[in-house]
Each structure stands twice: as C-alpha cells, then as structure tokens.
Design a protein around this motif. Structure first.
Motif, PDB file in Angstrom:
ATOM      1  N   ASP A  45       0.829  -1.213   0.000  1.00 44.21           N
ATOM      2  CA  ASP A  45       0.000   0.000   0.000  1.00 44.21           C
ATOM      3  C   ASP A  45       0.861   1.259   0.000  1.00 44.21           C
ATOM      4  N   LEU A  46       1.878   1.251   0.873  1.00 49.33           N
ATOM      5  CA  LEU A  46       2.771   2.412   0.948  1.00 49.33           C
ATOM      6  C   LEU A  46       3.457   2.657  -0.392  1.00 49.33           C
ATOM      7  N   LEU A  47       3.922   1.591  -0.979  1.00 50.02           N
ATOM      8  CA  LEU A  47       4.640   1.728  -2.250  1.00 50.02           C
ATOM      9  C   LEU A  47       3.700   2.125  -3.371  1.00 50.02           C
ATOM     10  N   ASP A  48       2.493   1.595  -3.324  1.00 48.13           N
ATOM     11  CA  ASP A  48       1.510   1.949  -4.346  1.00 48.13           C
ATOM     12  C   ASP A  48       1.254   3.452  -4.320  1.00 48.13           C
ATOM     13  N   ARG A  49       1.143   3.963  -3.108  1.00 47.30           N
ATOM     14  CA  ARG A  49       0.902   5.402  -2.964  1.00 47.30           C
ATOM     15  C   ARG A  49       2.099   6.201  -3.482  1.00 47.30           C
ATOM     16  N   ARG A  50       3.288   5.761  -3.131  1.00 53.80           N
ATOM     17  CA  ARG A  50       4.495   6.450  -3.572  1.00 53.80           C
ATOM     18  C   ARG A  50       4.589   6.453  -5.102  1.00 53.80           C
ATOM     19  N   VAL A  51       4.303   5.299  -5.695  1.00 50.70           N
ATOM     20  CA  VAL A  51       4.383   5.182  -7.151  1.00 50.70           C
ATOM     21  C   VAL A  51       3.366   6.110  -7.811  1.00 50.70           C
ATOM     22  N   GLU A  52       2.150   6.120  -7.278  1.00 51.53           N
ATOM     23  CA  GLU A  52       1.115   6.979  -7.873  1.00 51.53           C
ATOM     24  C   GLU A  52       1.490   8.450  -7.738  1.00 51.53           C
ATOM     25  N   GLU A  53       2.077   8.807  -6.599  1.00 52.90           N
ATOM     26  CA  GLU A  53       2.482  10.200  -6.392  1.00 52.90           C
ATOM     27  C   GLU A  53       3.515  10.644  -7.425  1.00 52.90           C
ATOM     28  N   ARG A  54       4.399   9.727  -7.761  1.00 52.62           N
ATOM     29  CA  ARG A  54       5.490  10.097  -8.669  1.00 52.62           C
ATOM     30  C   ARG A  54       5.086  10.025 -10.128  1.00 52.62           C
ATOM     31  N   GLY A  55       3.914   9.470 -10.410  1.00 54.20           N
ATOM     32  CA  GLY A  55       3.394   9.486 -11.768  1.00 54.20           C
ATOM     33  C   GLY A  55       4.087   8.559 -12.736  1.00 54.20           C
ATOM     34  N   PRO A  56       3.764   7.265 -12.676  1.00 54.73           N
ATOM     35  CA  PRO A  56       4.350   6.343 -13.648  1.00 54.73           C
ATOM     36  C   PRO A  56       3.736   6.552 -15.035  1.00 54.73           C
ATOM     37  N   PRO A  57       4.309   5.994 -16.066  1.00 58.02           N
ATOM     38  CA  PRO A  57       3.703   6.123 -17.400  1.00 58.02           C
ATOM     39  C   PRO A  57       2.265   5.577 -17.381  1.00 58.02           C
ATOM     40  N   PRO A  58       1.384   6.154 -18.188  1.00 70.11           N
ATOM     41  CA  PRO A  58      -0.025   5.742 -18.140  1.00 70.11           C
ATOM     42  C   PRO A  58      -0.235   4.236 -18.291  1.00 70.11           C
ATOM     43  N   SER A  59       0.545   3.614 -19.162  1.00 67.83           N
ATOM     44  CA  SER A  59       0.311   2.181 -19.387  1.00 67.83           C
ATOM     45  C   SER A  59       0.730   1.337 -18.178  1.00 67.83           C
ATOM     46  N   TRP A  60       1.521   1.906 -17.288  1.00 70.90           N
ATOM     47  CA  TRP A  60       1.967   1.139 -16.115  1.00 70.90           C
ATOM     48  C   TRP A  60       1.178   1.488 -14.860  1.00 70.90           C
ATOM     49  N   ARG A  61       0.300   2.439 -14.958  1.00 70.05           N
ATOM     50  CA  ARG A  61      -0.465   2.821 -13.771  1.00 70.05           C
ATOM     51  C   ARG A  61      -1.363   1.678 -13.300  1.00 70.05           C
ATOM     52  N   GLY A  62      -1.631   1.667 -12.024  1.00 70.34           N
ATOM     53  CA  GLY A  62      -2.576   0.680 -11.500  1.00 70.34           C
ATOM     54  C   GLY A  62      -1.986  -0.704 -11.398  1.00 70.34           C
ATOM     55  N   ALA A  63      -2.708  -1.667 -11.965  1.00 72.10           N
ATOM     56  CA  ALA A  63      -2.338  -3.071 -11.770  1.00 72.10           C
ATOM     57  C   ALA A  63      -0.922  -3.416 -12.211  1.00 72.10           C
ATOM     58  N   PRO A  64      -0.458  -2.971 -13.389  1.00 65.48           N
ATOM     59  CA  PRO A  64       0.912  -3.362 -13.762  1.00 65.48           C
ATOM     60  C   PRO A  64       1.951  -2.909 -12.733  1.00 65.48           C
ATOM     61  N   ALA A  65       1.832  -1.667 -12.280  1.00 66.13           N
ATOM     62  CA  ALA A  65       2.802  -1.176 -11.286  1.00 66.13           C
ATOM     63  C   ALA A  65       2.660  -1.956  -9.981  1.00 66.13           C
ATOM     64  N   ARG A  66       1.431  -2.248  -9.606  1.00 68.78           N
ATOM     65  CA  ARG A  66       1.241  -3.014  -8.359  1.00 68.78           C
ATOM     66  C   ARG A  66       1.847  -4.407  -8.478  1.00 68.78           C
ATOM     67  N   LEU A  67       1.659  -5.016  -9.643  1.00 66.83           N
ATOM     68  CA  LEU A  67       2.228  -6.358  -9.832  1.00 66.83           C
ATOM     69  C   LEU A  67       3.754  -6.313  -9.769  1.00 66.83           C
ATOM     70  N   LEU A  68       4.322  -5.257 -10.312  1.00 64.31           N
ATOM     71  CA  LEU A  68       5.781  -5.139 -10.229  1.00 64.31           C
ATOM     72  C   LEU A  68       6.239  -4.954  -8.787  1.00 64.31           C
ATOM     73  N   VAL A  69       5.503  -4.128  -8.058  1.00 62.81           N
ATOM     74  CA  VAL A  69       5.825  -3.945  -6.634  1.00 62.81           C
ATOM     75  C   VAL A  69       5.768  -5.290  -5.921  1.00 62.81           C
ATOM     76  N   LEU A  70       4.733  -6.068  -6.247  1.00 62.01           N
ATOM     77  CA  LEU A  70       4.591  -7.383  -5.608  1.00 62.01           C
ATOM     78  C   LEU A  70       5.743  -8.310  -5.993  1.00 62.01           C
ATOM     79  N   ALA A  71       6.152  -8.226  -7.258  1.00 65.35           N
ATOM     80  CA  ALA A  71       7.274  -9.067  -7.696  1.00 65.35           C
ATOM     81  C   ALA A  71       8.528  -8.716  -6.900  1.00 65.35           C
ATOM     82  N   VAL A  72       8.756  -7.421  -6.710  1.00 66.61           N
ATOM     83  CA  VAL A  72       9.952  -7.007  -5.962  1.00 66.61           C
ATOM     84  C   VAL A  72       9.823  -7.421  -4.496  1.00 66.61           C
ATOM     85  N   LEU A  73       8.633  -7.245  -3.944  1.00 64.66           N
ATOM     86  CA  LEU A  73       8.440  -7.668  -2.547  1.00 64.66           C
ATOM     87  C   LEU A  73       8.636  -9.175  -2.415  1.00 64.66           C
TER      88      LEU A  73
END
Lengths: 343, 137, 205
Positions: free
Chosen positions: B99-127
């Motif tokens: 959750d913390l990382l999701d918020r941080r990622v959204e704040e920093r503005g990832p590319p549109p195609s990576w917003r939401g689920a793709p970025a979350r899945l990547l965060v999960l992969a790293v975790l």
C-alpha cells in the motif's frame, strides 16, 4: 534562479559522471584481478542497460544514468557471471527497475538491487553456487553458508584476495570511490556511516547459536568479515545513497540505513542466502515511504487533518449508529464540504 | 500434486488483496493461517480429508468480504503455530508495504500504461524477491 | 469520457471497490441519503457513510484521493482501458501458481468454469458455497481456491464475475503447457509476466 523552483548547480549528467568516476576504481580493479571475463561482464551489463534505455526512452540515454546503473549492476554480479547474465541484469535494471516507474528519479527501488534480487529468484543457480571461482581457483565466498568454510584473513578481505562478487574484487577501491562521492558531496556521508557502523555493531553483539553458527561459525563476532565481505560496501556507498529511493529527511535516511543493516545481518545469519545486502537495500527502499511519512508528513502535518475537515462541516447526521435510540429528529439543512464526491 | 509453499501462498494472498479483494478484513484474513494450522493439528485420523473443507467453511462464510485471500492462505500446510503466525505477520506487513509503495508510485506518476495493476504487480514481484528470505526463517 | 470511467468515479463504487463498505452498508447509507433528500437536506454520500460509522476519516480521505486521481487519469491515454482485465488475469496467476501439474491446471480451469456458471445471475454467497463444495472433493481444493481469486471482488456484478471467471478459465487452460517447461516457476515469474502483458495491452496505439 528563476521562479519558485530550486535548482541544483549540478546537472544530472554531471552527477552521473561523478558516480561513474567513483565506481571506476572498483570496476578497474575487478578487471585487473579477474581479467577478460570481468571486463566482458561489466561491458555486457552496461550495454544491456543502455540498450534498453535507448529502446524505451532514447532521449534519456544522454544523461548517462543507464551507464551508472549498468556499472553498479556489474559490481553486484557474481565474479564468474557470464556476459549473457550480465546483459540480462543490466537490461532488467532499466526495463523493470526504472522505466515502468516513470524513469530517472521516480523509481521506488534501487534498479541495480532490484535486478540482482529478481535474477536471484528467477535464475538461482548462478547466485547460489556453493563456491565461486576466483583467480582460476574455486573457493568459498567469505559469506558462504558452507559449513566448515574457513574465514579469510583481514588482509585478504581488504586487498580483495577473498572471493565474492565483482564489487569485492577490491574493497579498498569501493571505499575510495565512496569517499570521493562524499568529498564531492554527491552523497550524504551519514548514510554509509550509519549503515556500516550498524553492521559492525550487530556483528559484535549478535549472539552465537545453532541457527547462526550452523551456516558459518566464523561469521559470528567478526565485524570485518561483514564490512568487507559480500556487497556491504557497494550497498553503503552506491545503493543506499540513491536519492530517488531513500527517504527525504536526514533522520529518515539514518533510520533507513539502520533498517538495511538489520536486514543485511538477519539475512546473512539466519537464512541460507549468500549475501543480504541487495535484498536489504530493497527492503529499506520499501520502507522509505513510511519513513517519509513518519519524519516529514507528520511533523509538517501535510495533507488534510481530520480536525480541520470536521471544522469545515457544519452538520453531521446526529444519529449514526445510534439511530434506533434517537428521537427521530433530523437536521434541517446546512452546507457541506464543497469537494466533489460524484454521488 | 506438489503443495504450494506457505511463502508463495502468502504472497499470492497479498496480490489478491492488493489487486482485487480490498482491505476491509485484513485482520480476519491474517487469522486464517492460524486456523489452518490448528485444524491440521486436530486428531481427525482417517477423516483428515475434512480439514480443507472445514477450513474453507471457517474462513469463507463469516466475513464474505475477503474470501479470496483467505482461501489462498488456507491452502498450504503450516508446519507449526509459530510458522502460521509468521505467515500471518508476513501477510499483514506485505499488504502494508504494498500500500505504501503503491501510494508512492502513484504520487510520482508512472507512465499511463503502467499505472494501477501493472505497477502493483511489479511492486509485488519485488516484494516477493525481497522478502523471500523470510520464507526460510 | 466513456461511461465506464464515470462509473468508477462514484463514491458508491469506490467505497465498495476499496472494500470499506459492503453492499448492505451501502444500501443503508443510500436509504439514509434518500431520506435526507426527502427532508430537503442534500447530503453527500461520503458524509453519510462517515456519520454512520461505516468509514473512518482516513478512509474518507482515501476515497476522495482515489476519486481525484481517477479524474486526472481519465484524461490520460490508456486510462480508458480500465482495470477490468486485472482480476481475471490475477485469477489465472493464482490458479497457475497453486496448481503444480498440467492436469491440475485443467482441473482449475474446470473449477473456474463452474464458478462462472454459479456466478451468472446468482448472489455471491452461492458462489462461495459452490467453491466450498468443490473443496470437499479431494485434490480440487487448490482449484477451487484459484476460482476465488477473481470473484472475491465484492464490487463486481454477477455478469462481470461470470465473464471474468470464464476468461480466467481460458487463460488457465492456456497456461497448462507452461507447467511442462523444465523451469521452476514462482509467483514472481507470473507477477512480472502479467505486469508486462497488462502494460503492453494498455499502451496507447
């Protein structure tokens, strides 16, 4: 300076040049000690990173950040990493560690550490080898979990006669590069100091026991082994100091370094993993938003405080959960928050 | 069929929580490994096959709000109660970190195609990669 | 702006999607809001939810943040292909991770298809009971659990759940041969592959 924006006198490219110069002694020493295979691994890692950067965002290649990432990725690779593995590591660092998050400065995880961690899970055979090759001699890494492996001498550790990752080829060179970055004020000196001192302190106080000594009896109680072994120094000077992935406040960064140190030592002493530094850095990166929240947001009370929000509202539904015990009186009207709710 | 490890199940449950079944009952879901571990300790003898459906019943019916992660956590075999407690702690802390990382990622503005689920899945992969050593504790 | 984006902006959808309020609680709040409207008080739903104690201050802020964020994102390329596909992809990940043999993956696909049939036009409770029945059959507990991956999304309609489950069944079946590869696949592999696939699918053309 124009407008309300703070500008640093240093350009991104200038910073990247400084980091590359600081990493150069370690990279050069690795090539001198290990020869062509190390050179091939380093070049492959850099090429992989630059190629992906050029493919995904060709304009940002010129800032040199991909070269820096590739170089640091190379320092974390096993000494006998084949070129293809190094190229994949470099490509992953940019492809997964940087580009998806929006590019330079937006990544929440250090790209080099992320690349190593992902590869360690995806291709474990190259990271969990029982012994790593060194000067054509097969020997156990200083942080090997091999029972019965003997501890290298302090001299061997500092000079780089002990086997391990490329960054371990010459720990003195990593330190020299790190001190150069400190002298140039490119990095915050408190971070490596907090990390290294915490590592040393934990190594001194960590009690022995079956779980710890079962892995490597000689690891307990020797701070030098932990400071100069594994990726400790690379993590201290090149990974934890990445401003994009560290907390913003000074206090937060020190706590961040402590978290990384505790995690490093926990992984080394209680799990079968060969080196905890990269994983510990990632864990600290994951905690950075929380540290920012604790050290900055709460102090400055950023965001909307609940008390202020309550004050703005002039009415509240008076019954709520106590609906059944109310006398049925309902508010006759009033103004509400002007924020759009879409309902 | 090779059983799934407790660590993999926990991270899958985190993924299901973060991506779909939302937060309301994280505390309840975290109890599931303990329930599963206790159920496995029950002296059922030849009726051991009843453990899975009973655990499914226990974890699914009362909340009915977060059944997916609860069921995923009910699948693996936890070696002991401390192991189950560790799994529960890992689940809660991983959801918190995600959750913390999701918020941080959204704040920093990832590319549109990576917003939401793709970025979350990547965060999960790293975790997943980062916390893997916990699975060996 | 398409209807589906507007749909995701409403507080009633957000609070359910975020898991803060269940359907019953939402109905209660909507009834109260309607009562207030009849009394001439135009109360925002989020205020009513908070006053009923169904959400707290932090959750209120989260809902508003999500709403504002989506308003911004709605105008960005790729935003309109919403998160509809996330859940069935997630279900396929779960089933493929839990099941360690090609035959088991097919069993999971079957369970997902049964779940789709149960989900179509039936309340969520019945779907849960269907999974429960499936877990009683030895060996299919994991498959039934996999089916839970998507349909635990409390905000989705029955039709959306059924469609998602069917898609997940197809993807799970397609993933069966992957199990024959001599590589130990972990959830990390699936997470990265799914992230890349979703990002590529959302790339503005």
């Amino acid at each position: 300076m124009k407008g309300p924006f703070l500008r640093s006198p240093q350009s991104t490219r200038g910073l990247m040049v400084q980091v590359v110069v600081a990493a150069s002694p370690a990279l050069f020493a690795a090539v001198v000690r290990l020869g062509a295979p190390a050179a091939a691994a380093i070049l492959s890692a850099v090429a992989g990173a630059v190629a992906v950067e050029a493919t995904l965002k060709h304009r940002s290649v010129a800032d040199g950040s991909a070269v820096v990432t590739g170089a640091i990725v190379a320092l974390l690779l096993p000494a006998d990493a084949p070129p293809w593995l190094a190229a994949i590591a470099g490509a992953l660092a940019i492809g997964l560690g940087k580009a998806p998050w929006g590019g330079l400065g937006k990544n929440p995880f250090n790209p080099a550490a992320l690349s190593r961690a992902v590869l360690m899970v995806a291709l474990p055979a190259h990271f969990f080898a029982p012994a790593w090759r060194w000067d054509a001699v097969t020997a156990a890494s200083p942080l090997s979990k091999e029972i019965g492996a003997t501890a290298p001498s302090w001299t061997a550790l500092v000079v780089g006669d002990a086997p391990g990752c490329l960054g371990q080829a010459a720990p003195w060179a990593v330190v020299a590069g790190g001190l150069l970055l400190v002298a140039l004020r490119t990095i915050d000196w408190r971070v490596p100091l907090a990390y290294l001192s915490a590592i040393a302190a934990i190594a001194l106080v960590l009690p022995g026991g079956a779980r710890v000594t079962g892995h490597a009896p000689w690891l307990v109680g020797d701070p030098m082994l932990h400071l100069f072994g594994g990726g400790t120094l690379v993590a201290a000077f090149f990974l934890l100091t990445d401003p994009a992935t560290a907390p913003m406040s000074q206090g937060g960064r020190i706590a961040f370094a402590w978290i990384a140190a505790i995690a490093t030592m926990a992984i080394r002493n209680f799990t079968p993993y060969p080196d905890g530094a990269a994983l510990a850095v990632l864990l600290a990166n994951a905690c950075a938003p929380w540290l920012d929240r604790v050290t900055i947001e709460r102090r400055t009370q950023l965001g909307t405080s609940s008390r202020a929000r309550r004050g703005r509202r002039e009415w509240r539904v008076p019954w709520g959960r106590q609906r059944e015990v109310s006398d049925g009186a309902r508010p006759s009207g009033g103004t509400r928050s002007s924020r759009p709710t879409g309902s | 069929m090779m059983p799934i490890s407790a660590y993999d199940a926990v991270m899958l449950a985190v993924a299901v929580t973060v991506l779909g079944d939302r937060r309301g009952r994280i505390g309840w879901v975290a109890v599931v490994p303990l329930v599963a571990a206790l159920a496995a300790l029950a002296p059922l003898g030849e009726h051991g096959y009843l453990v899975a459906p009973v655990v499914a019943l226990v974890v699914t019916l009362p909340p009915l709000r977060a059944p997916a992660p609860a069921l995923v956590l009910a699948v693996p075999t936890y070696g002991s109660l401390p192991a189950a407690a560790l799994a529960a702690a890992l689940y809660v802390s991983s959801v918190w970190l995600a959750d913390l990382l999701d918020r941080r990622v959204e704040e920093r503005g990832p590319p549109p195609s990576w917003r939401g689920a793709p970025a979350r899945l990547l965060v999960l992969a790293v975790l997943y990669a980062t916390l893997l050593p916990v699975g060996h504790l | 702006m398409s209807d589906e984006v507007v749909e995701g902006l409403r507080v009633r959808d957000l609070v359910v999607e975020l898991g803060y309020v269940d359907r019953a609680g939402l109905e209660e709040a909507l009834d109260l809001q309607e009562d207030l409207h009849e009394q001439g008080v135009k109360a925002h739903l989020i205020d009513v939810l908070e006053d009923l104690g169904l959400i707290d201050e932090d959750q209120r802020l989260q809902v508003l943040l999500h709403q504002e964020m989506r308003l911004v994102l709605a105008d960005l390329p790729g935003a309109r292909r919403d998160q509809r596909h996330d859940r069935w992809v997630m279900a396929a990940i779960v089933s493929a991770s839990l099941i360690r043999s090609p035959l088991g993956v097919l069993a999971a696909a079957a369970a997902l298809a049964i779940g789709a049939w149960l989900a179509a036009g039936r309340p969520w409770r019945w779907v849960a009971l269907g999974w429960l029945a499936a877990t009683a059959v030895p060996g299919t507990a994991a498959a039934a659990t996999a089916a839970a991956g998507v349909t635990g999304t409390s905000g989705a309609t029955s039709r959306e759940r059924a469609t998602a489950l069917l898609r997940a069944a197809v993807l799970t079946t397609a993933l069966a041969p992957v199990r024959l590869l001599p590589v130990e696949l972990t959830p990390l592999h699936y997470f990265v592959a799914a992230a890349l696939a979703l990002a590529v699918a959302r790339r503005p053309r």
